[in-house]
Design a protein around this motif. Structure first.
Motif, PDB file in Angstrom:
ATOM      1  N   VAL A 171       0.870  -1.178   0.000  1.00  0.00           N
ATOM      2  CA  VAL A 171       0.000   0.000   0.000  1.00  0.00           C
ATOM      3  C   VAL A 171       0.904   1.224   0.000  1.00  0.00           C
ATOM      4  O   VAL A 171       1.801   1.343   0.840  1.00  0.00           O
ATOM      5  N   LEU A 172       0.669   2.120  -0.935  1.00  0.00           N
ATOM      6  CA  LEU A 172       1.449   3.355  -1.035  1.00  0.00           C
ATOM      7  C   LEU A 172       0.515   4.536  -0.819  1.00  0.00           C
ATOM      8  O   LEU A 172      -0.432   4.733  -1.578  1.00  0.00           O
ATOM      9  N   LEU A 173       0.773   5.315   0.227  1.00  0.00           N
ATOM     10  CA  LEU A 173       0.008   6.528   0.495  1.00  0.00           C
ATOM     11  C   LEU A 173       0.852   7.732   0.103  1.00  0.00           C
ATOM     12  O   LEU A 173       1.938   7.948   0.657  1.00  0.00           O
ATOM     13  N   GLN A 174       0.373   8.496  -0.854  1.00  0.00           N
ATOM     14  CA  GLN A 174       1.069   9.700  -1.289  1.00  0.00           C
ATOM     15  C   GLN A 174       0.575  10.875  -0.451  1.00  0.00           C
ATOM     16  O   GLN A 174      -0.586  11.272  -0.532  1.00  0.00           O
ATOM     17  N   ASN A 175       1.457  11.418   0.335  1.00  0.00           N
ATOM     18  CA  ASN A 175       1.106  12.511   1.245  1.00  0.00           C
ATOM     19  C   ASN A 175       1.488  13.838   0.610  1.00  0.00           C
ATOM     20  O   ASN A 175       2.502  14.446   0.944  1.00  0.00           O
ATOM     21  N   THR A 176       0.673  14.282  -0.317  1.00  0.00           N
ATOM     22  CA  THR A 176       0.947  15.540  -1.019  1.00  0.00           C
ATOM     23  C   THR A 176      -0.071  16.626  -0.690  1.00  0.00           C
ATOM     24  O   THR A 176       0.070  17.756  -1.160  1.00  0.00           O
ATOM     25  N   GLY A 177      -1.068  16.295   0.111  1.00  0.00           N
ATOM     26  CA  GLY A 177      -2.101  17.273   0.434  1.00  0.00           C
ATOM     27  C   GLY A 177      -2.012  17.734   1.875  1.00  0.00           C
ATOM     28  O   GLY A 177      -0.937  17.810   2.469  1.00  0.00           O
ATOM     29  N   SER A 178      -3.166  18.023   2.448  1.00  0.00           N
ATOM     30  CA  SER A 178      -3.234  18.529   3.817  1.00  0.00           C
ATOM     31  C   SER A 178      -3.192  17.367   4.807  1.00  0.00           C
ATOM     32  O   SER A 178      -3.420  16.201   4.441  1.00  0.00           O
ATOM     33  N   PRO A 179      -2.913  17.640   6.092  1.00  0.00           N
ATOM     34  CA  PRO A 179      -2.980  16.588   7.103  1.00  0.00           C
ATOM     35  C   PRO A 179      -4.352  15.909   7.150  1.00  0.00           C
ATOM     36  O   PRO A 179      -4.445  14.693   7.361  1.00  0.00           O
ATOM     37  N   GLY A 180      -5.395  16.679   6.944  1.00  0.00           N
ATOM     38  CA  GLY A 180      -6.729  16.081   6.938  1.00  0.00           C
ATOM     39  C   GLY A 180      -6.910  15.090   5.811  1.00  0.00           C
ATOM     40  O   GLY A 180      -7.567  14.056   5.980  1.00  0.00           O
ATOM     41  N   GLN A 181      -6.323  15.361   4.669  1.00  0.00           N
ATOM     42  CA  GLN A 181      -6.450  14.449   3.531  1.00  0.00           C
ATOM     43  C   GLN A 181      -5.719  13.131   3.780  1.00  0.00           C
ATOM     44  O   GLN A 181      -6.240  12.062   3.462  1.00  0.00           O
ATOM     45  N   ILE A 182      -4.516  13.178   4.354  1.00  0.00           N
ATOM     46  CA  ILE A 182      -3.803  11.927   4.597  1.00  0.00           C
ATOM     47  C   ILE A 182      -4.484  11.140   5.709  1.00  0.00           C
ATOM     48  O   ILE A 182      -4.536   9.907   5.664  1.00  0.00           O
ATOM     49  N   ARG A 183      -5.040  11.822   6.697  1.00  0.00           N
ATOM     50  CA  ARG A 183      -5.782  11.106   7.741  1.00  0.00           C
ATOM     51  C   ARG A 183      -7.011  10.427   7.152  1.00  0.00           C
ATOM     52  O   ARG A 183      -7.353   9.293   7.530  1.00  0.00           O
ATOM     53  N   ALA A 184      -7.691  11.104   6.215  1.00  0.00           N
ATOM     54  CA  ALA A 184      -8.856  10.490   5.576  1.00  0.00           C
ATOM     55  C   ALA A 184      -8.455   9.249   4.778  1.00  0.00           C
ATOM     56  O   ALA A 184      -9.172   8.240   4.772  1.00  0.00           O
ATOM     57  N   ALA A 185      -7.295   9.306   4.114  1.00  0.00           N
ATOM     58  CA  ALA A 185      -6.814   8.145   3.368  1.00  0.00           C
ATOM     59  C   ALA A 185      -6.496   6.985   4.316  1.00  0.00           C
ATOM     60  O   ALA A 185      -6.768   5.817   4.003  1.00  0.00           O
ATOM     61  N   VAL A 186      -5.941   7.294   5.481  1.00  0.00           N
ATOM     62  CA  VAL A 186      -5.659   6.255   6.473  1.00  0.00           C
ATOM     63  C   VAL A 186      -6.960   5.645   6.985  1.00  0.00           C
ATOM     64  O   VAL A 186      -7.075   4.427   7.150  1.00  0.00           O
ATOM     65  N   ASP A 187      -7.964   6.485   7.216  1.00  0.00           N
ATOM     66  CA  ASP A 187      -9.259   5.981   7.686  1.00  0.00           C
ATOM     67  C   ASP A 187      -9.864   5.007   6.686  1.00  0.00           C
ATOM     68  O   ASP A 187     -10.391   3.951   7.066  1.00  0.00           O
ATOM     69  N   GLU A 188      -9.806   5.382   5.415  1.00  0.00           N
ATOM     70  CA  GLU A 188     -10.368   4.495   4.389  1.00  0.00           C
ATOM     71  C   GLU A 188      -9.619   3.173   4.344  1.00  0.00           C
ATOM     72  O   GLU A 188     -10.235   2.100   4.270  1.00  0.00           O
ATOM     73  N   LEU A 189      -8.299   3.224   4.395  1.00  0.00           N
ATOM     74  CA  LEU A 189      -7.501   2.004   4.406  1.00  0.00           C
ATOM     75  C   LEU A 189      -7.853   1.137   5.609  1.00  0.00           C
ATOM     76  O   LEU A 189      -7.988  -0.085   5.487  1.00  0.00           O
ATOM     77  N   TRP A 190      -7.998   1.745   6.747  1.00  0.00           N
ATOM     78  CA  TRP A 190      -8.304   1.011   7.977  1.00  0.00           C
ATOM     79  C   TRP A 190      -9.625   0.263   7.861  1.00  0.00           C
ATOM     80  O   TRP A 190      -9.703  -0.936   8.138  1.00  0.00           O
ATOM     81  N   HIS A 191     -10.665   0.974   7.444  1.00  0.00           N
ATOM     82  CA  HIS A 191     -12.005   0.385   7.461  1.00  0.00           C
ATOM     83  C   HIS A 191     -12.253  -0.570   6.293  1.00  0.00           C
ATOM     84  O   HIS A 191     -12.965  -1.574   6.461  1.00  0.00           O
ATOM     85  N   THR A 192     -11.688  -0.287   5.135  1.00  0.00           N
ATOM     86  CA  THR A 192     -12.007  -1.111   3.959  1.00  0.00           C
ATOM     87  C   THR A 192     -11.036  -2.267   3.757  1.00  0.00           C
ATOM     88  O   THR A 192     -11.376  -3.235   3.072  1.00  0.00           O
TER      89      THR A 192
END
Length: 401
Positions: A171-192
């Motif tokens: 899994v590759l998370l590209q952290n190019t946006g805001s802290p809120g955006q990367i946290r949202a990506a982590v949430d999606e990864l966690w739940h799905t």
């Protein structure tokens, strides 16, 4: 228990991702923190470091002077390896104890700075990599950490390259946006993915794969994914002689169902059965019945004498794992078929045409049993005699173990 290895380049945002995973319920094991712990005063680790490098690496209070130690090992590969040989086994042992005490249903996230460099990915169900473009990482280091640009780039150059990290990532998370955006990506990864993956590992069941057969790709990362999965399977039990990438995703340029087919070679069916608990713990439990879904390999394990079929507990990566005895007919056929299609583009084209024809026939199905049945008929009537002819003419022989 699901084990996730976490890695990220400096200033990529790994700490932010780790913190969010911990907030969601993951048990976070920080290898950097453990590395400091195992060389605290009075520990065997600190005594070993002093024995190796002398008392000059201690400060006035008897604690490890990290700057002094760094000056001793910097630029000296032999000394660096000596230090790593002292500290890394202690860190791994402590991390293993922490993971063992976390509970069977836990999701363990282990933050390992040298995960890529030390090749530890095979010991985890997934490797999660956090990345960001180099220019953005330099900007963060100069703006947030007060580093000058030359020092920032030197720190980046001393770590694994972006290409190496991507090659190790499930899994590759590209952290190019805001802290809120990367946290949202982590949430999606966690739940799905992480939570259902963990549930499947605990329950020793494969992830469901509903829907009709759909040909995708070809995807250039199939070979890399197969390599990472094969390494995990070999790591699961030393009795596995080899793990080979087979089926359509092993044929360069071949569209296929997005399912990685692998063949694990064992010495006997008794060994294949004995491996089941270790494979299940690694995330590849025995598949129920014969075929819960259609393989891309043309030789399904349809009976107790033909091998054992395992699948993936990961809802984000479908895998068919064929556990077969070295030298058995199905084992030989899977390898020969792959090598034949790699060597003969016309046959690969013929196979693709048949797959497309059969996939279109079963486009409205809710599963893939009809697809595999009809595709198997093509293999028996058309491909098998030509494959026998090719193996004889080419002098093809299977690997020897």
């Amino acid at each position: 228990m699901l084990k996730v290895g976490l890695r990220g380049g400096i200033a990529a945002g790994k700490s932010l991702v780790a913190a969010r995973l911990a907030e969601l319920g993951a048990v976070l094991i920080d290898s950097d923190a453990i590395a400091r712990e195992v060389v605290e005063p009075g520990t065997p680790g600190l005594r070993a470091v002093v024995d190796a490098f002398g008392a000059s690496v201690l400060d006035g209070g008897g604690r490890l002077d990290r700057a002094a130690l760094a000056a001793v090992v910097f630029g000296d590969e032999a000394k660096r390896q000596l230090l790593n040989g002292i500290v890394h086994p202690l860190v791994r042992a402590r991390a293993a104890r922490l993971a063992a005490g976390a509970g069977a249903g836990s999701i363990i996230v282990q933050d390992i700075p040298l995960l890529v460099e030390t090749g530890q990915g095979a010991g985890f169900h997934l490797v999660l990599v956090v990345d960001a473009p180099e220019e953005e990482r330099v900007r963060r280091m100069t703006a947030n950490r007060g580093m000058d640009e030359a020092a920032a780039r030197a720190r980046i150059a001393a770590q694994a390259s972006a290409e190496q990290r991507r090659a190790a990532a499930d899994v590759l998370l590209q952290n190019t946006g805001s802290p809120g955006q990367i946290r949202a990506a982590v949430d999606e990864l966690w739940h799905t993915r992480l939570v259902p993956f963990n549930r499947n590992v605990v329950d020793r069941r494969t992830a469901p794969r509903p829907g009709p057969p759909v040909l995708a790709g070809p995807r250039p990362d199939w070979a890399g994914q197969a390599g990472r999965i094969a390494a995990r399977i070999r790591h699961a039990d030393g009795r596995i002689l080899a793990v080979d990438h087979i089926g359509s995703t092993a044929i360069p340029g071949m569209p296929a169902r997005d399912v990685i087919d692998l063949q694990a070679t064992v010495g006997s069916l008794a060994e294949a059965d004995a491996l089941a608990p270790a494979l299940a713990a690694a995330g590849y439990p025995r598949s129920p019945g014969t075929w819960p879904d259609a393989p891309e390999s043309p030789v399904p394990d349809q009976g107790p004498g033909d091998g054992r079929l395992h699948g993936s507990a990961d809802p984000g990566r479908a895998v068919n794992l064929h556990v077969r005895v070295a030298g058995s007919p199905d084992w030989r056929c899977a390898l020969a078929f792959r090598d034949w299609l790699r060597a003969e583009p016309e046959m690969a084209s013929a196979y693709l045409a048949e797959k497309r024809r059969v996939a279109a026939l079963h486009a409205g199905d809710t599963g893939c049993r009809g697809y595999v049945r009809d595709k198997g008929a093509w293999f028996t009537s058309f491909a098998e005699p030509r494959l026998r002819e090719w193996t004889g003419a080419a002098g093809w022989v299977p690997p020897q173990y």
